[in-house]
Design a protein around this motif. Structure first.
Motif, mmCIF file in Angstrom:
data_model
loop_
_atom_site.group_PDB
_atom_site.id
_atom_site.type_symbol
_atom_site.label_atom_id
_atom_site.label_comp_id
_atom_site.label_asym_id
_atom_site.label_seq_id
_atom_site.Cartn_x
_atom_site.Cartn_y
_atom_site.Cartn_z
ATOM 1 N N VAL A 1 0.746 -0.923 -0.331
ATOM 2 C CA VAL A 1 0.285 -0.015 0.175
ATOM 3 C C VAL A 1 1.029 1.240 0.124
ATOM 4 O O VAL A 1 1.606 1.501 1.316
ATOM 5 N N THR A 2 0.308 2.024 -1.117
ATOM 6 C CA THR A 2 1.441 3.995 -0.928
ATOM 7 C C THR A 2 0.660 4.712 -0.701
ATOM 8 O O THR A 2 -0.952 4.535 -1.104
ATOM 9 N N LEU A 3 0.773 6.091 -0.710
ATOM 10 C CA LEU A 3 0.526 7.035 -0.532
ATOM 11 C C LEU A 3 -0.338 7.056 -2.576
ATOM 12 O O LEU A 3 -1.989 8.007 -2.419
ATOM 13 N N GLN A 4 -0.066 6.866 -3.053
ATOM 14 C CA GLN A 4 -0.363 7.179 -4.032
ATOM 15 C C GLN A 4 -1.725 6.301 -5.069
ATOM 16 O O GLN A 4 -2.716 7.138 -5.111
ATOM 17 N N LEU A 5 -0.898 4.970 -3.963
ATOM 18 C CA LEU A 5 -3.047 4.549 -4.304
ATOM 19 C C LEU A 5 -3.608 5.194 -3.559
ATOM 20 O O LEU A 5 -4.895 5.469 -3.517
ATOM 21 N N LEU A 6 -3.695 5.370 -1.971
ATOM 22 C CA LEU A 6 -4.700 6.036 -0.938
ATOM 23 C C LEU A 6 -4.872 7.185 -1.647
ATOM 24 O O LEU A 6 -6.107 7.508 -1.343
ATOM 25 N N TRP A 7 -4.343 7.797 -2.320
ATOM 26 C CA TRP A 7 -4.953 9.329 -2.712
ATOM 27 C C TRP A 7 -5.771 9.104 -4.131
ATOM 28 O O TRP A 7 -6.700 9.578 -4.089
ATOM 29 N N ALA A 8 -5.270 8.374 -4.715
ATOM 30 C CA ALA A 8 -6.157 7.395 -6.273
ATOM 31 C C ALA A 8 -7.785 7.159 -5.354
ATOM 32 O O ALA A 8 -8.562 7.905 -5.946
ATOM 33 N N GLU A 9 -7.244 6.421 -4.635
ATOM 34 C CA GLU A 9 -9.487 5.717 -4.040
ATOM 35 C C GLU A 9 -9.322 7.376 -3.174
ATOM 36 O O GLU A 9 -11.150 7.160 -3.289
ATOM 37 N N TYR A 10 -9.058 8.022 -2.479
ATOM 38 C CA TYR A 10 -9.779 9.323 -2.249
ATOM 39 C C TYR A 10 -10.455 10.103 -2.866
ATOM 40 O O TYR A 10 -11.048 10.421 -2.617
ATOM 41 N N ALA A 11 -9.078 10.568 -4.216
ATOM 42 C CA ALA A 11 -10.079 11.406 -5.692
ATOM 43 C C ALA A 11 -10.571 11.139 -6.405
ATOM 44 O O ALA A 11 -11.707 11.044 -6.545
ATOM 45 N N ALA A 12 -11.129 9.187 -6.078
ATOM 46 C CA ALA A 12 -12.240 8.759 -6.374
ATOM 47 C C ALA A 12 -13.094 8.530 -5.891
ATOM 48 O O ALA A 12 -14.443 8.992 -6.745
ATOM 49 N N VAL A 13 -13.416 9.200 -4.340
ATOM 50 C CA VAL A 13 -14.718 9.363 -3.564
ATOM 51 C C VAL A 13 -14.773 10.858 -4.135
ATOM 52 O O VAL A 13 -16.253 11.165 -4.363
#
Length: 511
Positions: A95-107
């Motif tokens: 798990v990386t910050l890039q992945l977490l940000w993409a999930e956050y931005a999609a919501v």
């Protein structure tokens, strides 16, 4: 983030000196107390906004600031990320910050922060947390182990004797899921047994065990290459994990353990301070009853508990426990003597005769002694049995050719050169044993006493040993050490005749 702004009055002075006095940027900077670069920056900013000199009508300092720095979208309109959740998710492998940000931005779409601002705000939150939280512990990666400073008294119900119990603490790095128990000592057997119970409590095995540098864990502390206790290393290999001791004098390496110790002291030991315990089992029962509330209590300011994080993060990442428990074993080193036996706890065990004089590894369990040479097992014996010797026939050379220089005849000839009493004592060492080689150690030890003292004294000591019917090596060595060989032996006194008396019946009375 915007740079620090200078007062609007100073920017007005820059514009006036630029357009009205037509001074160079360097001179304007000296006049206003600014650098040449700062002057250029504010002149360019004004030009970009279409502002020159004189200022338009109605433009005061407040209006000028609004023209140069138009208000941005209020941060409150942005969707604020859950920074604690981000911190926990980063503990999962991959798990990386890039992945977490993409999930956050999609919501959150239009209300989401950009990636750089998302990372910046998370790091700001992380740096405000406690020092120990700044370490990023991966799921299932580490278990930190230590002992509490305070001990708990256990009172013997019959004698009233008080004995102190040590409190062992283990904690998983990612979830802070905590285990505690009491043992009487911090010795190696208790240390290993506590680890086994801790891993059963966790229901799995982490990648690394991180202990402090206590003697049961580390035989030689070193910042770069610590020497792990052989039994501890063997236990770790059985559970398919590894030991990574904290560096000496580096408390940050075990900050998680120190926090867990503090929690156990405050949550468990403080609650038990008024209790009187009469057995170790009673104390451990009380600790076990307080562990679930400790792990199920939510973190301060959060809804999650240690158990919640353990179930979500650590438990899925732990390796499964092996089918069989580790069998406790101690390791020692020994060198076999000329009789191809090694001595352990006053008992002698045979090894292949070709290994005489070499240093071997011994692995001792409660029931078995194993002998290893360069990692290969070369002998195994029952730990306990009848007699002092445990000798396997296959370890003996044919006709004892490997020990042809050490034969009963050679020992006897050597002893006869010293004296008849010495020869008689040596003879008795070789007789009455399953194999003559079993007496070689005692013979060699006896004859070496003649070098330590002298041959005359050895002969006298053997004479006294024969007189008192104690012809063992320890007996002869004791006679020499105490100087009894130099003292005259007491002659046997004849039995005194009984005086005539009326009450003496004599042998005829009983016929």
């Amino acid at each position: 983030m915007p740079a620090t702004r200078i007062p609007m009055k100073k920017i007005i002075d820059v514009l006036r000196l630029k357009y009205e006095a037509q001074l160079s940027h360097e001179k304007i900077g000296r006049a206003c107390g600014l650098s040449k670069g700062a002057v250029s920056k504010y002149v360019s900013l004004a030009q970009a906004k279409g502002i020159s000199w004189p200022l338009p009508d109605g433009v005061d300092e407040a209006r000028l600031e609004a023209l140069l720095y138009p208000p941005r979208e209020a941060p409150a309109s942005r969707a604020e990320p859950d920074y604690f959740q981000i911190h926990q998710e980063l503990k999962r492998k991959g798990v990386t910050l890039q992945l977490l940000w993409a999930e956050y931005a999609a919501v959150h779409e239009d209300r989401a922060y950009g990636y750089s601002q998302y990372c910046h705000r998370y790091r700001q939150w992380r740096d405000r947390q406690k020092r120990s939280m700044r370490q990023l512990h991966r799921a299932g990666e580490k278990a930190f182990i230590d002992y509490c400073g305070p001990t708990v008294d256990i009172v013997d119900r019959h004698s009233g004797e008080v004995r102190s119990a040590q409190i062992f603490v283990g904690v998983l790095g990612a979830s802070s899921y905590t285990y505690a128990e009491a043992t009487y000592t911090q010795s190696l057997p208790d240390w290993i047994a506590s680890h086994q119970r801790m891993l059963r409590f966790f229901g799995g095995v982490p990648d690394l065990l991180v202990p402090d540098n206590l003697k049961a864990a580390v035989t030689q502390a070193c910042r770069y290459t610590p020497t792990i206790n052989a039994t501890y290393a063997e236990m770790a290999a059985h559970y398919r994990t590894a030991v990574l001791p904290a560096r000496p004098y580096k408390p940050k390496d075990k900050a998680k353990a120190e926090v867990a110790v503090q929690v156990v002291e405050r949550w468990i030991l403080a609650r038990l301070r008024h209790h009187t315990f009469f057995s170790l089992a009673e104390l451990n029962q009380a600790i076990a009853e307080l562990l679930p509330p400790l792990n199920e209590r939510p973190f301060q300011g959060r809804e999650e508990s240690r158990r919640d994080l353990f179930e979500a993060i650590d438990r899925p990442a732990l390796k499964p426990l092996p089918q069989d428990d580790y069998v406790y074993a101690e390791w020692r080193k020994a060198k076999p003597g000329i009789d191809y036996h090694v001595e352990v706890d006053k008992r002698l065990y045979s090894v292949p005769h070709s290994l005489v004089g070499q240093t071997l590894d011994l692995r001792l369990t409660a029931t078995t002694l194993e002998v290893l040479h360069k990692g290969r097992r070369v002998a195994a014996h029952p730990r306990h049995g009848r007699g002092r010797y445990s000798t396997l026939t296959e370890h003996m050379p044919k006709s004892h050719q490997a020990h042809r220089d050490w034969s009963p005849g050679r020992f006897l000839n050597w002893a006869r050169d010293i004296g008849p009493c010495t020869a008689q004592v040596i003879q008795q060492q070789l007789e009455g044993r399953p194999h003559p080689e079993h007496g070689y150690r005692a013979c060699l030890g006896l004859l070496l006493l003649g070098r330590r003292y002298d041959r005359t004294r050895l002969e006298q000591a053997c004479e006294r040993a024969l007189a008192i019917r104690s012809v063992t090596y320890p007996s002869v060595a004791s006679i020499l050490k105490q100087g009894l060989d130099r003292q005259p032996q007491e002659a046997d006194e004849p039995e005194a005749e009984l005086p005539e008396h009326a009450n003496l019946r004599g042998a005829d009375y009983y016929h």
